[in-house]
Design a protein around this motif. Structure first.
Motif, PDB file in Angstrom:
ATOM      1  N   HIS A  77     -18.799 -36.868  -7.109  1.00 36.92           N
ATOM      2  CA  HIS A  77     -18.752 -37.413  -5.734  1.00 36.92           C
ATOM      3  C   HIS A  77     -19.504 -38.264  -5.003  1.00 36.92           C
ATOM      4  O   HIS A  77     -19.573 -38.360  -3.783  1.00 36.92           O
ATOM      5  CB  HIS A  77     -17.998 -36.326  -4.880  1.00 36.92           C
ATOM      6  N   ASP A  78     -20.705 -38.824  -5.887  1.00 35.52           N
ATOM      7  CA  ASP A  78     -21.744 -39.570  -5.304  1.00 35.52           C
ATOM      8  C   ASP A  78     -22.059 -40.398  -6.314  1.00 35.52           C
ATOM      9  O   ASP A  78     -22.372 -40.151  -7.506  1.00 35.52           O
ATOM     10  CB  ASP A  78     -22.802 -38.630  -4.856  1.00 35.52           C
ATOM     11  N   ILE A 103     -21.130 -31.906  -5.607  1.00 34.30           N
ATOM     12  CA  ILE A 103     -21.464 -33.345  -5.547  1.00 34.30           C
ATOM     13  C   ILE A 103     -21.287 -34.090  -6.763  1.00 34.30           C
ATOM     14  O   ILE A 103     -20.967 -35.159  -6.912  1.00 34.30           O
ATOM     15  CB  ILE A 103     -21.946 -33.790  -4.470  1.00 34.30           C
TER      16      ILE A 103
END
Length: 173
Positions: A119-120, A144
């Motif tokens: 997610h990054d 993440i």
């Protein structure tokens, strides 16, 4: 990656949607490194533009040198807010997917509809810097950067346990 037919991201035919080339800042004779490859000469494999691809130059590649600032002038500007074009030293998931497609292979956890995803945009860089294995960042890494950090099982879902120390990539020739 050139040897197996993969071209630079910033030369994709759709690149003008993602970056702007500052041709006035490019060193004389180096614009060839920024020429777009026509659609009929490249296979994008259905993979989206990847600012972090190992096949993307940094934002000042082949830039003229500014002696006042002692830096190269920018040659590419990302059109997406919050993106900085840096030297990329690791394969991204998109890079790996291209290799899988060309090599007709499947890696465990490489599922397009996987529930285990990063997610990054910087997860590959974080992984190289030790973020994934540092005790202080363990919970954040699982949240993440779970795909890049290896917190997924073969079905592409998140693992409950931490990454096995016995898990290794093996290259055979």
């Amino acid at each position: 990656m050139h040897a197996i037919g993969i071209e630079h991201e910033h030369q994709r035919p759709d690149r003008d949607t993602y970056i702007r080339i500052l041709s006035n800042n490019v060193e004389p004779g180096q614009m060839i490194n920024f020429e777009k490859i026509p659609y009929d000469e490249v296979n994008l494999h259905g993979i989206p533009y990847d600012y972090r691809s190992i096949m993307h130059y940094d934002g000042s590649a082949f830039g003229k040198y500014n002696f006042a600032t002692r830096k190269r002038l920018p040659t590419m500007v990302p059109l997406k807010p919050g993106i900085t074009l840096i030297d990329n030293f690791a394969l991204t998931e998109n890079d790996k997917e291209k290799l899988d497609i060309i090599g007709k292979c499947r890696r465990p956890g490489n599922k397009k509809n996987s529930t285990c995803q990063d997610h990054d945009l910087n997860c590959e860089t974080y992984k190289i810097s030790g973020f994934c294995t540092h005790k202080f960042y363990e919970n954040t890494a699982k949240e993440i950067c779970k795909a890049s950090c290896g917190f997924c099982n073969d079905s592409g879902t998140q693992l409950d346990e931490t990454l096995s120390k016995e898990c290794k990539d093996i290259v055979r020739f």
